[in-house]
Write a protein that holds these residues in place. Structure first.
Motif, PDB file in Angstrom:
ATOM      1  N   SER A  63     -46.306  -4.003 -38.393  1.00 26.94           N
ATOM      2  CA  SER A  63     -46.830  -4.904 -39.349  1.00 26.94           C
ATOM      3  C   SER A  63     -47.059  -6.276 -38.641  1.00 26.94           C
ATOM      4  O   SER A  63     -47.198  -7.278 -39.337  1.00 26.94           O
ATOM      5  CB  SER A  63     -45.837  -5.101 -40.248  1.00 26.94           C
ATOM      6  N   GLY A  64     -47.522  -6.340 -37.255  1.00 21.50           N
ATOM      7  CA  GLY A  64     -47.808  -7.533 -36.708  1.00 21.50           C
ATOM      8  C   GLY A  64     -49.316  -7.743 -36.830  1.00 21.50           C
ATOM      9  O   GLY A  64     -50.058  -6.930 -37.520  1.00 21.50           O
ATOM     10  N   GLU A 115     -39.191  -5.787 -37.782  1.00 18.66           N
ATOM     11  CA  GLU A 115     -39.453  -6.946 -37.759  1.00 18.66           C
ATOM     12  C   GLU A 115     -40.824  -7.036 -38.423  1.00 18.66           C
ATOM     13  O   GLU A 115     -41.988  -6.986 -37.695  1.00 18.66           O
ATOM     14  CB  GLU A 115     -39.431  -7.356 -36.431  1.00 18.66           C
ATOM     15  N   LEU A 116     -40.966  -7.516 -39.779  1.00 17.64           N
ATOM     16  CA  LEU A 116     -42.061  -7.676 -40.470  1.00 17.64           C
ATOM     17  C   LEU A 116     -42.756  -8.881 -39.876  1.00 17.64           C
ATOM     18  O   LEU A 116     -42.523 -10.107 -39.430  1.00 17.64           O
ATOM     19  CB  LEU A 116     -41.818  -7.922 -41.827  1.00 17.64           C
ATOM     20  N   GLY A 117     -44.278  -8.525 -39.454  1.00 19.17           N
ATOM     21  CA  GLY A 117     -44.917  -9.715 -39.089  1.00 19.17           C
ATOM     22  C   GLY A 117     -44.879  -9.477 -37.274  1.00 19.17           C
ATOM     23  O   GLY A 117     -45.751 -10.439 -36.589  1.00 19.17           O
ATOM     24  N   GLY A 163     -48.820 -14.511 -40.488  1.00 21.53           N
ATOM     25  CA  GLY A 163     -48.233 -13.210 -40.710  1.00 21.53           C
ATOM     26  C   GLY A 163     -48.377 -12.850 -42.205  1.00 21.53           C
ATOM     27  O   GLY A 163     -48.941 -11.954 -42.684  1.00 21.53           O
ATOM     28  N   GLU A 164     -47.924 -13.656 -43.012  1.00 18.42           N
ATOM     29  CA  GLU A 164     -47.927 -13.535 -44.470  1.00 18.42           C
ATOM     30  C   GLU A 164     -49.684 -13.403 -44.968  1.00 18.42           C
ATOM     31  O   GLU A 164     -49.863 -12.558 -45.800  1.00 18.42           O
ATOM     32  CB  GLU A 164     -47.275 -14.853 -45.097  1.00 18.42           C
ATOM     33  N   ILE A 199     -52.558   4.781 -36.667  1.00 19.56           N
ATOM     34  CA  ILE A 199     -52.769   3.638 -35.698  1.00 19.56           C
ATOM     35  C   ILE A 199     -51.525   3.115 -35.574  1.00 19.56           C
ATOM     36  O   ILE A 199     -50.610   2.613 -36.202  1.00 19.56           O
ATOM     37  CB  ILE A 199     -53.621   2.558 -36.350  1.00 19.56           C
ATOM     38  N   ILE A 200     -51.051   2.990 -33.964  1.00 21.93           N
ATOM     39  CA  ILE A 200     -49.771   2.801 -33.476  1.00 21.93           C
ATOM     40  C   ILE A 200     -49.865   1.171 -33.111  1.00 21.93           C
ATOM     41  O   ILE A 200     -50.855   0.831 -32.244  1.00 21.93           O
ATOM     42  CB  ILE A 200     -49.422   3.529 -32.231  1.00 21.93           C
ATOM     43  N   ALA A 201     -49.161   0.242 -33.676  1.00 24.45           N
ATOM     44  CA  ALA A 201     -49.158  -1.107 -33.606  1.00 24.45           C
ATOM     45  C   ALA A 201     -47.555  -1.351 -33.333  1.00 24.45           C
ATOM     46  O   ALA A 201     -47.376  -2.529 -34.272  1.00 24.45           O
ATOM     47  CB  ALA A 201     -49.986  -1.864 -34.835  1.00 24.45           C
TER      48      ALA A 201
END
Ligand code: NAP
Length: 323
Positions: A27-28, A52-54, A79-80, A123-125
């Motif tokens: 979620s970056g 770790e959201l963001g 990030g938000e 998709i790997i992120a």
């Protein structure tokens, strides 16, 4: 890190029998940029946030090099905004961490800490995590003076002395941030030349709160309940000394989060996922974007660009296969 109550979904994390068109893991900036593009292509993507959201960007105090924000923007705020924009077009954010991935099956199968997903494309992120020094008491005193995030922990060091390890952009950026709180910041670097870019180097050199210990490494953290001092060794003279300090901040590079994919995708010597110019891994339908596949640039803008590219390719793949 930003507000965990932003989830758009009230659905169960487990999707019934219908596979998703696209699952985004991470979620970056790469993950949410991918989701934004995929959502606008009507792939109805699901983003698994991970722990770790963001991502790492959300932990950055101020981002001054992302275009469109001439005054800079807080990492967490950016990030938000990424998340909000992706959700506006139908992205579903799930606060789960992928724990097992089977890319040998079609559709792909992804287990999380609370469910299971099937997806035609992935998709790997998953980004990267900060390296540790692996010295005595580092782990034991993490959260009690040892830290890998100035934005998260700097506040606890108001008017206190801190030591920063590393000579790259992260070390200098975080050292500068720490000067807002700490009374002094001592940078310990293993060479006598900084790796960081010239703007950060001049800002740090002009800052009266920052001093340097060159050609030296931290060999041990000392303290019982909390950090009291660190032991230092000069790598040229082998002379040993100690610095009294309340905190030790470590910024010595990153390791990509690719453990889940070992043996399923080609990784390079550093453990990064190998992708071509189209963000394609060596498996059709599987793409990687951001720092998990990028040992070179590691910028918010490059990660976001990779995410957008990966989503465009995932959409082409879904259309070509008629999925
Ligand atoms: P980095 O550029 O790899 O720098 C790591 C630093 O840690 C280097 O100075 C290295 O020393 C030192 N180091 C590595 N292992 C060590 C060890 N075991 N003991 C002691 N020191 C050690 O990592 P980074 O600073 O996290 O930056 C990563 C990437 O993100 C870079 O491409 C950077 O440009 C980018 N970045 C950019 C910004 C920005 O543009 N504002 C901000 C943060 C990061 P040596 O120099 O001797 O190798």
């Amino acid at each position: 890190m930003f507000d965990l109550n932003l989830s758009s979904s009230s659905d169960s994390s487990v999707d019934g029998n219908e596979p998703l068109k696209l699952l985004v893991i991470g979620s970056g900036p790469a993950g949410f940029a991918a989701a934004l593009y995929a959502a606008r292509a009507e792939l109805a993507p699901v983003v698994l946030t991970g722990m770790e959201l963001g991502g790492q960007a959300a932990l950055t105090h101020m981002i001054e090099n992302y275009p469109g924000f001439p005054e800079g923007v807080g990492g967490s705020e950016l990030g938000e905004l990424f998340q909000k924009q992706a959700e506006r077009f139908g992205t579903r954010t799930e606060f789960e961490t992928a724990t097992e991935v089977d890319l040998g099956k079609r559709p792909f199968e992804i287990k999380t800490d609370s469910g299971e997903y099937k997806a035609h494309s992935v998709i790997i992120a998953t980004g990267a995590r900060p390296n540790h020094l692996n010295i005595p008491k580092e782990e034991e005193l993490t959260g009690r003076g040892v830290s890998y995030c100035a934005t998260c922990d700097g506040w606890f060091f108001k008017d206190k002395k801190v030591v920063v390890v590393g000579g790259g952009d992260s070390a200098l950026e975080e050292a500068l941030y720490l000067t807002h709180h700490a009374s002094s910041v001592t940078i310990v670097h293993r060479r006598d030349e900084l790796r960081a870019g010239s703007i950060l180097v001049s800002r740090a050199k002009e800052n009266p709160k920052i001093d340097y210990v060159w050609d030296s490494v931290v060999t041990e953290v000392v303290g019982d309940e909390k950090v009291a001092s660190v032991k230092i060794k000069n790598v040229k003279t082998e002379a040993e000394s100690a610095i009294e300090t309340d905190g030790l901040f470590i910024f010595i590079g990153h390791t990509p989060n690719t453990e889940l994919f070992k043996g399923q995708l080609t990784l390079d010597d550093g453990g990064y996922i190998v992708v071509d110019r189209l963000m394609q891994t060596d498996l059709a339908g599987v793409y990687a974007a951001g720092e998990v596949a990028d040992p070179h640039f590691r910028q918010v803008i490059t990660s976001a660009g990779m995410g957008a590219g990966a989503a465009i390719q995932a959409n082409r793949y879904i259309e070509e296969k008629g999925l």
